[in-house]
Design a protein around this motif. Structure first.
Motif, PDB file in Angstrom:
ATOM      1  N   THR A  81       0.884  -1.076  -0.063  1.00 42.25           N
ATOM      2  CA  THR A  81       0.061  -0.182  -0.096  1.00 42.25           C
ATOM      3  C   THR A  81       0.690   1.220   0.068  1.00 42.25           C
ATOM      4  O   THR A  81       0.614   2.134  -0.710  1.00 42.25           O
ATOM      5  N   ASP A  82       2.029   1.326   0.632  1.00 39.58           N
ATOM      6  CA  ASP A  82       2.820   2.405   1.070  1.00 39.58           C
ATOM      7  C   ASP A  82       3.464   2.801  -0.465  1.00 39.58           C
ATOM      8  O   ASP A  82       3.452   3.586  -1.086  1.00 39.58           O
ATOM      9  N   THR A  83       4.063   1.464  -0.999  1.00 34.45           N
ATOM     10  CA  THR A  83       4.762   1.857  -2.356  1.00 34.45           C
ATOM     11  C   THR A  83       3.970   2.080  -3.376  1.00 34.45           C
ATOM     12  O   THR A  83       4.268   2.759  -4.486  1.00 34.45           O
ATOM     13  N   LEU A  84       2.557   1.640  -3.429  1.00 36.14           N
ATOM     14  CA  LEU A  84       1.577   1.888  -4.602  1.00 36.14           C
ATOM     15  C   LEU A  84       1.326   3.250  -4.406  1.00 36.14           C
ATOM     16  O   LEU A  84       1.374   4.023  -5.631  1.00 36.14           O
ATOM     17  N   GLU A  85       1.060   3.830  -3.264  1.00 38.12           N
ATOM     18  CA  GLU A  85       0.802   5.437  -2.846  1.00 38.12           C
ATOM     19  C   GLU A  85       2.019   6.141  -3.652  1.00 38.12           C
ATOM     20  O   GLU A  85       1.926   7.241  -4.370  1.00 38.12           O
ATOM     21  N   VAL A  97       2.551  -5.325  -7.223  1.00 32.07           N
ATOM     22  CA  VAL A  97       1.436  -5.351  -6.133  1.00 32.07           C
ATOM     23  C   VAL A  97       0.525  -6.336  -6.210  1.00 32.07           C
ATOM     24  O   VAL A  97       0.146  -6.819  -7.623  1.00 32.07           O
ATOM     25  N   ASN A  98      -0.007  -6.944  -5.194  1.00 29.55           N
ATOM     26  CA  ASN A  98      -1.085  -7.808  -5.161  1.00 29.55           C
ATOM     27  C   ASN A  98      -2.238  -6.787  -5.709  1.00 29.55           C
ATOM     28  O   ASN A  98      -2.335  -5.544  -5.389  1.00 29.55           O
ATOM     29  N   PHE A  99      -3.345  -7.383  -6.203  1.00 32.75           N
ATOM     30  CA  PHE A  99      -4.673  -6.480  -6.663  1.00 32.75           C
ATOM     31  C   PHE A  99      -5.494  -5.833  -5.440  1.00 32.75           C
ATOM     32  O   PHE A  99      -6.150  -4.897  -5.533  1.00 32.75           O
ATOM     33  N   ALA A 100      -5.195  -6.225  -4.162  1.00 36.35           N
ATOM     34  CA  ALA A 100      -5.867  -5.856  -3.000  1.00 36.35           C
ATOM     35  C   ALA A 100      -5.966  -4.312  -2.891  1.00 36.35           C
ATOM     36  O   ALA A 100      -6.938  -3.619  -3.054  1.00 36.35           O
ATOM     37  N   PRO A 101      -4.789  -3.935  -3.025  1.00 36.31           N
ATOM     38  CA  PRO A 101      -4.691  -2.463  -2.684  1.00 36.31           C
ATOM     39  C   PRO A 101      -5.225  -1.586  -4.110  1.00 36.31           C
ATOM     40  O   PRO A 101      -5.550  -0.534  -3.854  1.00 36.31           O
ATOM     41  N   LEU A 102      -5.166  -2.345  -5.289  1.00 35.77           N
ATOM     42  CA  LEU A 102      -5.571  -1.682  -6.440  1.00 35.77           C
ATOM     43  C   LEU A 102      -7.126  -1.628  -6.380  1.00 35.77           C
ATOM     44  O   LEU A 102      -8.024  -0.646  -6.801  1.00 35.77           O
ATOM     45  N   ASN A 103      -7.620  -2.546  -5.578  1.00 37.06           N
ATOM     46  CA  ASN A 103      -9.330  -2.548  -5.614  1.00 37.06           C
ATOM     47  C   ASN A 103      -9.930  -1.196  -4.771  1.00 37.06           C
ATOM     48  O   ASN A 103     -10.830  -0.962  -5.207  1.00 37.06           O
ATOM     49  N   SER A 235      -5.136 -26.617   3.447  1.00 40.33           N
ATOM     50  CA  SER A 235      -6.447 -27.209   2.708  1.00 40.33           C
ATOM     51  C   SER A 235      -6.825 -26.470   1.314  1.00 40.33           C
ATOM     52  O   SER A 235      -6.680 -25.108   1.197  1.00 40.33           O
ATOM     53  N   LEU A 236      -6.700 -27.172   0.379  1.00 37.34           N
ATOM     54  CA  LEU A 236      -6.612 -26.932  -0.999  1.00 37.34           C
ATOM     55  C   LEU A 236      -8.126 -26.419  -1.630  1.00 37.34           C
ATOM     56  O   LEU A 236      -8.667 -26.932  -2.505  1.00 37.34           O
ATOM     57  N   THR A 237      -8.333 -25.243  -0.948  1.00 34.30           N
ATOM     58  CA  THR A 237      -9.704 -24.726  -1.350  1.00 34.30           C
ATOM     59  C   THR A 237      -9.566 -24.105  -2.796  1.00 34.30           C
ATOM     60  O   THR A 237     -10.548 -23.880  -3.694  1.00 34.30           O
ATOM     61  N   GLU A 238      -8.213 -23.523  -3.087  1.00 29.92           N
ATOM     62  CA  GLU A 238      -7.950 -22.794  -4.421  1.00 29.92           C
ATOM     63  C   GLU A 238      -9.021 -21.579  -4.634  1.00 29.92           C
ATOM     64  O   GLU A 238      -9.562 -21.674  -5.939  1.00 29.92           O
ATOM     65  N   HIS A 239      -9.446 -20.966  -3.527  1.00 21.68           N
ATOM     66  CA  HIS A 239     -10.440 -19.975  -3.938  1.00 21.68           C
ATOM     67  C   HIS A 239     -10.234 -18.882  -4.758  1.00 21.68           C
ATOM     68  O   HIS A 239     -11.114 -18.034  -5.125  1.00 21.68           O
ATOM     69  N   LEU A 240      -8.871 -18.527  -4.812  1.00 19.89           N
ATOM     70  CA  LEU A 240      -8.402 -17.343  -5.512  1.00 19.89           C
ATOM     71  C   LEU A 240      -7.323 -17.716  -6.554  1.00 19.89           C
ATOM     72  O   LEU A 240      -6.305 -18.539  -5.872  1.00 19.89           O
ATOM     73  N   PHE A 241      -7.356 -17.271  -7.605  1.00 19.11           N
ATOM     74  CA  PHE A 241      -6.235 -17.220  -8.458  1.00 19.11           C
ATOM     75  C   PHE A 241      -5.721 -15.956  -8.868  1.00 19.11           C
ATOM     76  O   PHE A 241      -5.427 -15.630 -10.147  1.00 19.11           O
ATOM     77  N   THR A 242      -5.979 -14.818  -7.919  1.00 19.50           N
ATOM     78  CA  THR A 242      -5.684 -13.560  -8.110  1.00 19.50           C
ATOM     79  C   THR A 242      -4.417 -13.074  -8.684  1.00 19.50           C
ATOM     80  O   THR A 242      -3.472 -13.515  -8.203  1.00 19.50           O
ATOM     81  N   PRO A 243      -4.194 -12.495  -9.887  1.00 17.14           N
ATOM     82  CA  PRO A 243      -2.874 -12.232 -10.425  1.00 17.14           C
ATOM     83  C   PRO A 243      -2.348 -11.034  -9.703  1.00 17.14           C
ATOM     84  O   PRO A 243      -3.066 -10.418  -8.857  1.00 17.14           O
ATOM     85  N   GLU A 244      -1.105 -10.580  -9.806  1.00 17.80           N
ATOM     86  CA  GLU A 244      -0.343  -9.575  -9.330  1.00 17.80           C
ATOM     87  C   GLU A 244      -0.156  -8.598 -10.639  1.00 17.80           C
ATOM     88  O   GLU A 244      -0.459  -8.862 -11.556  1.00 17.80           O
ATOM     89  N   ALA A 245       0.050  -7.337 -10.241  1.00 19.06           N
ATOM     90  CA  ALA A 245       0.417  -6.419 -11.297  1.00 19.06           C
ATOM     91  C   ALA A 245       2.004  -5.753 -11.138  1.00 19.06           C
ATOM     92  O   ALA A 245       2.118  -5.488  -9.739  1.00 19.06           O
ATOM     93  N   LEU A 246       2.461  -5.356 -12.109  1.00 18.60           N
ATOM     94  CA  LEU A 246       3.578  -4.444 -12.429  1.00 18.60           C
ATOM     95  C   LEU A 246       3.125  -3.134 -12.768  1.00 18.60           C
ATOM     96  O   LEU A 246       2.837  -3.175 -13.974  1.00 18.60           O
ATOM     97  N   VAL A 247       3.078  -2.319 -12.044  1.00 15.51           N
ATOM     98  CA  VAL A 247       2.687  -0.808 -12.724  1.00 15.51           C
ATOM     99  C   VAL A 247       3.856   0.042 -12.391  1.00 15.51           C
ATOM    100  O   VAL A 247       4.961   0.230 -11.470  1.00 15.51           O
ATOM    101  N   MET A 248       3.544   1.306 -13.221  1.00 12.54           N
ATOM    102  CA  MET A 248       4.549   2.299 -13.523  1.00 12.54           C
ATOM    103  C   MET A 248       4.086   3.584 -13.135  1.00 12.54           C
ATOM    104  O   MET A 248       2.644   3.791 -13.314  1.00 12.54           O
TER     105      MET A 248
END
Length: 335
Positions: A81-85, A97-103, A235-248
């Motif tokens: 979150t810091d570095t994205l800001e 970054v993970n997509f969570a702070p982008l959301n 436990s292999l729920t595999e609930h998320l396959f969320t990608p990550e992003a490289l942003v500039m």
């Protein structure tokens, strides 16, 4: 800068936003012509870090050393979150970054984060390599960010130290770490557990101190961050396959000549191939480590978990753009 206390680091990073990338570079490392700065919360040997380093090597080769990348890994410059800001302000050139702070800044990024929207790594890669992926990256530009490419974060599943999870009822009362994201919190709570948002770098300590019972993440993180030393069940729920992003930083992007922008995009796309190669090797190695450990691994019937996610989807997918993206993503996973 390594070892700077968190509070001081936040003050430092705020200051960086006002200084700009050039002044930041001058204070942190010898200034080289065209040297871009990049940050990553993962350690030096992690595939995303190695991919960005590979991207920098390509830029250096293609420009005779005129362009390159200096990467600060292991959370040296703060949380994602810091570095994205700071990147959005121009104090850093690049951040992974993970997509969570982008959301939290752009609703168009939410569809790829929905639990159970992807049925496999192949499905996720197909989507992010398509026009759907490009549309989502393009949505970041109004926020001072240029989306360059997607990296994998694998299949995320639950690990904890109390009991195996085979059904949502097994999650009752578990305190599970999630990234600071309303979507992740809603997902965990809908499954009957208690969501505890804490920064990525604090997970191991939180596990060992009993602040949390477990977390959710992929095979390489379970091993690479030593979380498997503090848990008993995966436990292999595999609930998320969320990608990550490289942003500039858009400010940094705007300062590049057109030809250099093309080189940066080309190098970023090439780095995806390298990242996936390294990632697949890392997953295979992590599975071998876990097989030799005391962690008990179990598969699950995903249907009962997925059924509980409909209210979560309905809560977060509200705009026509989001709904269209969801429909296209789901369709790409069929047949």
């Amino acid at each position: 800068m390594t070892g700077t206390p968190t509070a001081d680091r936040r003050v430092f990073l705020k200051g960086v936003a006002g200084l700009g990338a050039s002044a930041f570079l001058a204070g942190c490392a010898p200034k080289l012509g065209g040297m871009l700065t990049a940050a990553d919360a993962h350690p030096e040997n992690y595939p995303t870090v190695q991919a960005v380093r590979y991207m920098g090597d390509l830029l250096s080769q293609w420009t005779g050393g005129r362009l390159g990348i200096k990467i600060f890994a292991g959370g040296q410059l703060g949380s994602e979150t810091d570095t994205l800001e700071i990147t959005s302000f121009g104090g850093l050139d690049l951040t992974r970054v993970n997509f969570a702070p982008l959301n939290s800044i752009e609703p168009t990024t939410l569809p790829v984060c929905l639990p159970f929207i992807f049925n496999s790594v192949a499905h996720m890669r197909k989507v992010v390599d398509s026009d759907v992926g490009e549309e989502i990256l393009a949505s970041l530009e109004p926020h001072g960010l240029i989306g360059l490419c997607y990296y994998d974060s694998g299949a995320r599943s639950f690990y904890n130290k109390r009991n195996p999870i085979r059904h949502p009822r097994d999650m009752a009362g578990l305190k599970l770490r999630v990234p600071p994201s309303d979507l992740y919190v809603a997902m965990i709570n809908a499954l009957g557990a208690n969501a505890v948002p804490i920064p990525f770098g604090e997970i191991y300590q939180a596990l060992t101190q009993g602040v949390i019972d477990g977390a959710e993440n992929n095979w390489p993180t379970l091993v690479g961050e030593r979380h498997y030393e503090a848990v008993s069940y995966f436990s292999l729920t595999e609930h998320l396959f969320t990608p990550e992003a490289l942003v500039m930083s858009k400010a940094s992007w705007d300062n590049l000549a057109d030809d250099d922008r093309s080189l940066v995009r080309r190098a970023a796309k090439r780095s995806v191939v390298e990242m996936r190669r390294l990632w697949d090797l890392r997953v295979a190695e992590a599975k071998r480590v876990i097989a030799a450990s005391d962690v008990k691994v179990n598969t699950v019937d995903k249907a009962p978990f997925a059924e509980l996610m409909r209210p979560v989807w309905d809560r977060f997918i509200v705009t026509p753009t989001q709904k269209s993206l969801v429909d296209r993503i789901v369709a790409m996973g069929q047949g």
